[in-house]
Design an enzyme around this catalytic site. Sequence first.
Site, mmCIF file in Angstrom:
data_model
loop_
_atom_site.group_PDB
_atom_site.id
_atom_site.type_symbol
_atom_site.label_atom_id
_atom_site.label_comp_id
_atom_site.label_asym_id
_atom_site.label_seq_id
_atom_site.Cartn_x
_atom_site.Cartn_y
_atom_site.Cartn_z
ATOM 1 N N HIS A 75 0.309 -1.429 14.788
ATOM 2 C CA HIS A 75 0.540 -1.691 13.560
ATOM 3 C C HIS A 75 1.975 -2.440 13.750
ATOM 4 C CE1 HIS A 75 1.290 -2.393 8.963
ATOM 5 N NE2 HIS A 75 -0.476 -2.285 9.195
ATOM 6 N N ARG A 98 -6.038 -5.318 -0.638
ATOM 7 C CA ARG A 98 -7.894 -5.463 -0.598
ATOM 8 C C ARG A 98 -7.961 -3.795 -0.760
ATOM 9 N NH1 ARG A 98 -10.017 -8.663 2.704
ATOM 10 N NH2 ARG A 98 -10.747 -10.031 1.868
ATOM 11 N N ARG A 130 0.763 -1.151 -0.019
ATOM 12 C CA ARG A 130 -0.181 0.103 -0.008
ATOM 13 C C ARG A 130 0.975 1.335 -0.153
ATOM 14 N NH1 ARG A 130 -5.288 -1.823 1.244
ATOM 15 N NH2 ARG A 130 -4.635 -3.712 2.724
ATOM 16 N N HIS A 178 2.763 -9.625 1.414
ATOM 17 C CA HIS A 178 3.276 -8.257 2.137
ATOM 18 C C HIS A 178 3.870 -8.196 2.885
ATOM 19 C CE1 HIS A 178 1.453 -7.426 6.391
ATOM 20 N NE2 HIS A 178 0.328 -6.911 5.341
#
Length: 705
Positions: free
Chosen positions: A606, A419, A389, A449
């Site tokens: 995170h 997503r 992202r 990822h």
Amino acid sequence: MGTEEKMTRSDIDLNEPAFYNNRELSWLAFNERVLEEAIDERNPLLERLKFLAIFSSNLDEFFMVRVAGLKDQVKAGFNKPENKAGLTPKQQLRQISERNHQLVQLQDRVYTETIIPMLSQHGIQFLTFDELSDKQRSFLEKRFDHYIFPVLTPMAVDAYRPFPMLLNKSLNLAVVIKNKESDSREQLAIVQVPSVLNRFILLPCEDGKNQFILLENVISYFIEKLFKGYTVKSVSPFRITRNADLPIHEEGARDLLREIEKELKKRKWGAAVRLEMQEGLMDPNVLKLLLDVLEIHKNDVYSLQGPLDLTFLFKLYNRLIVDYEHLTNETLIPQPPEDLIGETNIFDAILKRDIFLHHPYESFQPVIDFIATAAEDPQVLAIKQTLYRVSGDSPIINALARAAENGKQVTVLVELKARFDEENNIQWAKKLEKSGVHVIYGITGLKTHSKITLVVRHHNDEIQRFVHLGTGNYNDSTAKLYTDMGLLTADEEFGIDATNFFNHLSGYSEKPQWHHLSTAPFEIRDTFLDLIDQEIECHKQNGNGHIIAKMNSLTDKPIILKLYEASRAGVRIELIVRGICCLRPGIPNVSEHIRVFSIVDRFLEHSRIFYFHHGGDDKVFLSSADWMTRNMEKRIEILFPIYQQSTKRRIIEILTITLLDNMKAREQNQFGQYRYVKRNPSEQPVQSQLTFFDMASRFSDSEAE
């Protein structure tokens, strides 16, 4: 240990559903913690407002993906219980609906009964038409005629014009009308509230207040202008949420980019999974029709006193912070990283030692500089990077494009299947390709990822490899809002591992033998299980077994079973899990040595950190992976060790402070419930996120002196 207890322990079946939290219900418990931040009076008012928006945004995605997936399972006749809490899809949907209705009603009350009155005390008001002055009404009529009316499209519903296909997450008005000149029956039309217009309108006000009115209220008031010759009998606002999970058929796709582009168009039109309406405004006949047309069950209808779709509060927050800074959190400026103080060249600094980065307390700028410097450095030969992202106007994307234009070999894996970022990533991929970057569109059947960058540099007839590894995305925007960690290293074996990693992604080579990395979907789970096994053995020998693990979510059953095994062996385990946690702590003879904490605060937790005491020879790892089955099996992830002692000490200190948090930490009990950690009157308040900012600022200030 007595015979009876021994027998009790050996008789326990660790697969017992009572020892687990259901994944979906655990997520709802997380979103409840988000809602608690909107309720928490210690938070500034506008921050509480923003948490209401976050709660709504989270819930939208939950319905579009998780609820939609369960509904698909029910439609397909799938009735197998999930492998932890043992609930069938139907049972999950029933319990989700029950809990969600409670939470949405609570959110509605918080907004209407607490936040709105408090905003009003500060001169921020949302008015109805009954409360408007003549001047304000006149202003709105002109506004409607000139700016709103031209954008509206009334869609009649009759035998010749079927019920329109309404966009996912769109706000609509169901308008019942009757012809003034005839005795014909009532008719229905749908008017979509245009998303291209601002949801709230600032009203002229002479006493210095900020007065607003919602767009749908203005449209409702002047709606008869759309239906000349008709009387409007009722106006019912409603909103629908649709299934937005993309069923990408990768195996048969000749062109993954085109396949995803095709599926993205369908996302707006998936099956309806939720209907929201405003209490007291919904015409019963319209509701009956909507349930029928949308094929929605009554359990999926949510009735609210306040406005629908509180995600508009994000924009309201941004509009208000200019004039009401005193109602927001104090601005915290990311500091120069401790390991880079006094350094002028990023490559020279990395050659001296490994560089540890702790975001957002320490600036993300060095990561951008690392790539931007590499793009311009004539000695750099190649740059390779994974992107999951990125931000809207990404300086990293721009630097990669510039590097390719400067003649460097640039390879980027852009994960098209991230997503709700698919469209964004497709645009970046096309831009990079036009600049001469070699773009890889992910790996069939897997999401990439991992967060890794490799820079290959030629210096003094030698090849130098510089590597960045991280727990978070290469996104300069979210790096200011998410807590993450990164490592910059010139270690030769890390460089070889990084080279092999990218060659494996871009070519046809077998899985490499790593020097230091563990990767998913290959050996990462086995590495974690081995590390826990080692801690069990160390505890048997030394009696001081200790594991601390911090992550976003914990769902993987093999890892949970291994943690239960470690707890039964006496290993002390402390888990910091922000979101979903399927493990239940504190169960006698199962998880009595495990504690689970969750921190929901101003920054999104995170970072993924894993600590094992290992008989005093501390082992510390960082990772892009959570302890979720999808991370173990369906994603390309990286787990990497920390060797530098000073960095190890810093990370252990960060974990220790996080566990001391008594302001924003909640602890899960053996029944799966979360409660705020109680602070004794004698204890100092510890809000870990603010503590980390203080530490970064103090170090930066002391170095400046």
